[in-house]
Motif scaffolding. Structure first.
Motif, short mmCIF file in Angstrom:
data_model
loop_
_atom_site.label_atom_id
_atom_site.label_comp_id
_atom_site.label_asym_id
_atom_site.label_seq_id
_atom_site.Cartn_x
_atom_site.Cartn_y
_atom_site.Cartn_z
N UNK A 135 0.86 -1.18 0.00
CA UNK A 135 0.00 0.00 0.00
C UNK A 135 0.89 1.22 0.00
N UNK A 136 0.61 2.15 -0.87
CA UNK A 136 1.39 3.38 -0.94
C UNK A 136 0.46 4.53 -1.29
N UNK A 137 0.15 5.33 -0.28
CA UNK A 137 -0.67 6.53 -0.48
C UNK A 137 -0.02 7.67 0.30
N UNK A 138 -0.36 8.87 -0.03
CA UNK A 138 0.17 10.02 0.68
C UNK A 138 -0.44 10.04 2.08
N UNK A 139 0.40 10.05 3.10
CA UNK A 139 -0.11 10.00 4.48
C UNK A 139 -0.99 11.20 4.80
N UNK A 140 -0.79 12.31 4.10
CA UNK A 140 -1.64 13.48 4.32
C UNK A 140 -3.06 13.26 3.85
N UNK A 141 -3.28 12.25 3.01
CA UNK A 141 -4.61 11.94 2.50
C UNK A 141 -5.41 11.00 3.41
N UNK A 142 -4.76 10.42 4.41
CA UNK A 142 -5.45 9.48 5.30
C UNK A 142 -6.42 10.26 6.19
N UNK A 143 -7.70 9.88 6.12
CA UNK A 143 -8.73 10.53 6.93
C UNK A 143 -9.22 9.64 8.07
N UNK A 144 -8.95 8.34 7.98
CA UNK A 144 -9.35 7.41 9.03
C UNK A 144 -8.58 6.11 8.86
N UNK A 145 -8.47 5.38 9.96
CA UNK A 145 -7.92 4.03 9.91
C UNK A 145 -8.48 3.25 11.08
N UNK A 146 -8.39 1.94 10.98
CA UNK A 146 -8.84 1.10 12.08
C UNK A 146 -8.00 -0.16 12.15
N UNK A 147 -8.02 -0.77 13.33
CA UNK A 147 -7.37 -2.05 13.53
C UNK A 147 -8.02 -2.74 14.71
N UNK A 148 -7.79 -4.04 14.81
CA UNK A 148 -8.36 -4.83 15.90
C UNK A 148 -7.31 -4.92 17.00
N UNK A 162 -7.50 -14.18 8.98
CA UNK A 162 -6.42 -13.26 9.37
C UNK A 162 -6.41 -12.97 10.87
N UNK A 163 -5.20 -12.73 11.40
CA UNK A 163 -5.06 -12.42 12.82
C UNK A 163 -5.44 -10.97 13.11
N UNK A 164 -5.43 -10.12 12.11
CA UNK A 164 -5.85 -8.74 12.27
C UNK A 164 -6.26 -8.19 10.92
N UNK A 165 -7.02 -7.12 10.96
CA UNK A 165 -7.45 -6.43 9.75
C UNK A 165 -7.24 -4.95 9.97
N UNK A 166 -6.49 -4.33 9.07
CA UNK A 166 -6.28 -2.89 9.12
C UNK A 166 -7.08 -2.27 7.97
N UNK A 167 -7.70 -1.14 8.21
CA UNK A 167 -8.32 -0.39 7.12
C UNK A 167 -7.73 1.00 7.11
N UNK A 168 -7.57 1.53 5.93
CA UNK A 168 -7.06 2.89 5.73
C UNK A 168 -8.04 3.59 4.80
N UNK A 225 -8.31 -2.30 2.66
CA UNK A 225 -8.24 -3.25 3.76
C UNK A 225 -6.98 -4.10 3.61
N UNK A 226 -6.23 -4.19 4.70
CA UNK A 226 -5.02 -5.02 4.75
C UNK A 226 -5.29 -6.16 5.72
N UNK A 227 -5.12 -7.38 5.25
CA UNK A 227 -5.29 -8.56 6.08
C UNK A 227 -3.93 -9.00 6.61
#
Length: 185
Positions: free
Chosen positions: A44-57, A117-123, A131-133
């Motif tokens: 995954x490669x996006x501009x960090x300034x564009x991130x408006x939300x994220x989540x993880x377990x 998956x042991x965790x799920x990240x969303x950006x 979604x990253x598994x």
């Protein structure tokens, strides 16, 4: 006198050769670094300034962090002020997930721990949610297997990336500054 001229000429030639070697080696090293940068692959490669939300377990709960008016909040801890730099560091880590290796479209995701998956990240950005598994940890290499849910490939990433993201959310709460008053007698 003639001997001094020969010595001076030899010394001058050595200095010129050293200068030429310096410039040649500088160009070779720059070319190698550029080639390495081009070879770097990202899950995954996006501009960090564009991130408006994220989540993880974490534990049994999904924690969602949202950026609003340049301030991060956690939906599950609405009354808490967060340590902005720590939350921003997680958002930055999630925005640029560098891989050590790419396993192209494997047939069996179970062998990498990605069926469950042991965790799920969303950006989330203004344009999309990714979604990253997170799969198994490989004890031998010290790497995790992950998968971008939008692709077929499995990525091998350094364990420090995963551990930096899987942070206890209560550790992201800003410490309250204690007011100290001094009295002078």
């Amino acid at each position: 006198m003639e001997r001094q001229k020969k010595s001076m000429l030899i010394l001058l030639i050595v200095v010129v050769v050293c200068i030429v070697l310096y410039f040649v080696l500088t160009k070779v090293n720059a070319a190698k670094e550029e080639a390495q940068e081009e070879d770097t692959q990202y899950a995954l490669s996006i501009d960090s300034a564009d991130v408006t939300a994220f989540s993880y377990v974490y534990g049994d709960e999904t924690y969602t962090f949202t950026l609003s008016d340049d301030e991060w909040t956690c939906d599950q801890m609405e009354d808490e002020d967060l340590e902005e730099s720590s939350v921003t560091a997680i958002a930055e880590a999630l925005s640029s997930v560098e891989t050590e290796q790419v396993i192209e479209a494997p047939d069996d995701l179970e062998q990498y721990g990605l069926e469950n998956p042991s965790n799920t990240f969303t950006v989330t950005t203004a344009d999309a949610t990714t979604t990253i598994l997170v799969g198994d940890y490989n004890d031998t290499t010290g790497y995790y297997y992950i998968k971008n849910a939008d692709t077929d490939d499995v990525y091998v990433v350094d364990s420090s990336l995963i551990t930096s993201i899987e942070t206890d959310p209560t550790g992201l709460v800003a410490e309250e500054e204690e007011e100290t008053t001094s009295t002078s007698e």
